[in-house]
Design an enzyme around this catalytic site. Structure first.
Site: not given
Ligand code: FAD
Ligand code: NAP
Length: 346
Positions: A163, A237, A333
């Protein structure tokens, strides 16, 4: 290039918090980018915005919001098995995943239904269900705000980690990401390392799933487990799952029975931030309109008119309580927008 003055940003962030920008410039093509120059971007004054799904507005934006809406996706190379595709930064991430699956390309299926745009995907090296962008990213085209030049950065130059990337923590706000190139495959073993994903596929009766079926399982899981930002404001998250040395994680698990620990092969284990937050009693907590989702303890929510500052204050209390009880520091995050003193830029 569309230009608006004095804009509410509420509709431009999935938390749905109110913040205002003095000016908004909508970038729609590389021609628009060619009009930008070095020094046009001032951190704490200006902001690049994609879909606003990983961002919390703590302050108004005193300068310009560059709204990235540059569209386009194409196939660049195809050797029969591996393909190279390119997506402009303003493409919807999930639509890109669906398009790639429609073309018969696999690789992106575990990253289905992540909100936001392709240009933000490298920012935090988006990841889910055992796959990260860095597993597939070939290179990105960026505009360097320092030099005013475009350049292509290979994946290894993006310094990806969990991340995180050069764009998020290494050299924040130096680059405007313009497009991403991804290496995908026509045939590829699905990544089924996450127990939850395997269980969902079992429930669907799929023992040897195709990429499209993995995508369907991920979509089902996410729709069931995560609060939908269209119904309740959130940015996914709010905290990362902490990485700590495996022996420390196992000791913590002995002390706190039930703590989910996932050991990696680098001596570090991932522990569940959601579990610790829930144990501290925060799941479903609400204070005014700022709260913690009752569906998923890692997700902070805006029930209506919470300000970014209220959500940030709540997040700090949550992190403090986890540190006090478990001795583990939670790392935020989403990006924060905090204005630098506007007078400094006058
Ligand atoms: P923004 O929110 O618009 O921007 C995020 C950051 O990036 C800001 O600092 C912005 O300035 C910068 N930025 C955006 N675009 C550019 C660009 N073109 N050039 C330079 N800087 C830029 N993330 C995960 O990693 N895994 C997940 O599973 C995941 N699940 C999510 C679930 C939900 C319900 C929600 C709401 C979010 C989730 N996210 C997840 C977080 C998010 O969706 C991602 O990080 C996504 O990539 C953000 O994209 P955005 O276009 O909305 O970025
Ligand atoms: P989950 O499957 O209930 O698992 C809980 C956490 O444990 C996960 O976030 C994951 O960490 C870790 N995990 C689970 N199984 C694993 C494995 N086999 N090996 C290593 N790590 C493991 O998680 P969840 O909350 O429902 O989310 C599912 C996936 O979507 C995750 O990968 C999570 O990161 C991603 N997610 C991200 C966002 C966001 O905003 N960033 C929002 C929703 C979901 P990791 O986070 O390292 O994967």
């Amino acid at each position: 290039m569309k230009r608006l003055e004095q804009v509410s940003l509420r509709a431009f962030n999935t938390f749905g918090t109110e913040a205002r920008a003095r000016r908004l410039l909508q970038l729609e093509s590389l021609d628009d980018v060619n009009q930008l120059g070095s020094g046009d971007f001032r951190p704490g004054f200006d902001l690049v915005l994609g879909g606003g799904s990983n961002l919390l507005f703590v302050d108004d934006v005193p300068g310009t919001v560059y709204l990235n809406r540059i569209r386009g996706r194409r196939l660049l190379e195809d050797d029969g098995d591996s393909v190279l595709i390119e997506a402009a930064a303003g493409e919807s991430w999930h639509e890109l995943v669906c398009w790639s699956l429609d073309q018969g390309f696999s690789g992106l299926e575990n990253l289905s239904l992540i909100p936001g745009l392709a240009g933000a995907a490298p920012m935090q090296n988006i990841g889910a269900y055992g796959v990260e962008l860095s597993d597939l990213l070939d290179s990105v085209l960026v505009f360097d705000w320092h030099s005013g030049q475009g350049l292509r950065l290979a994946s290894r130059d993006c310094h990806f980690s969990y991340r995180d990337s050069r764009f998020k923590s290494g050299e924040p706000e130096r680059f405007l990401i313009l497009s991403c190139r991804l290496r995908l495959h026509r045939t590829r073993e699905p990544v089924l390392s996450y127990a939850g994903l395997r269980e969902e596929l079992d429930t669907m009766g799929l023992s040897a799933p195709s990429a499209r079926e993995v995508s369907a399982a991920v979509i089902r899981l996410r729709q069931r487990k995560l609060p939908n930002p269209e119904l309740i404001g959130n940015a996914g998250s709010f905290f990362k799952n902490p990485r700590i040395p495996t022996d420390q994680a196992e000791a913590l698990q002995m002390e706190h029975k039930g703590l989910p620990v996932h050991p990696g092969d680098d001596g570090q284990a991932r522990i569940s931030a959601a579990w610790m937050i829930e144990q501290c009693g925060w799941k479903g907590y609400r204070e005014g309109d700022a709260g913690v989702s009752a569906q998923h303890a890692l997700v902070l929510v805006n029930h209506g008119t919470a300000h970014g500052r209220e959500i940030l204050a709540l997040s700090r209390r949550i992190a403090d309580s986890v540190l006090e009880r478990f001795g583990v520091e939670l790392e935020r995050e989403p990006a924060l927008f905090i204005a630098a003193d506007p007078a400094a830029h006058a």
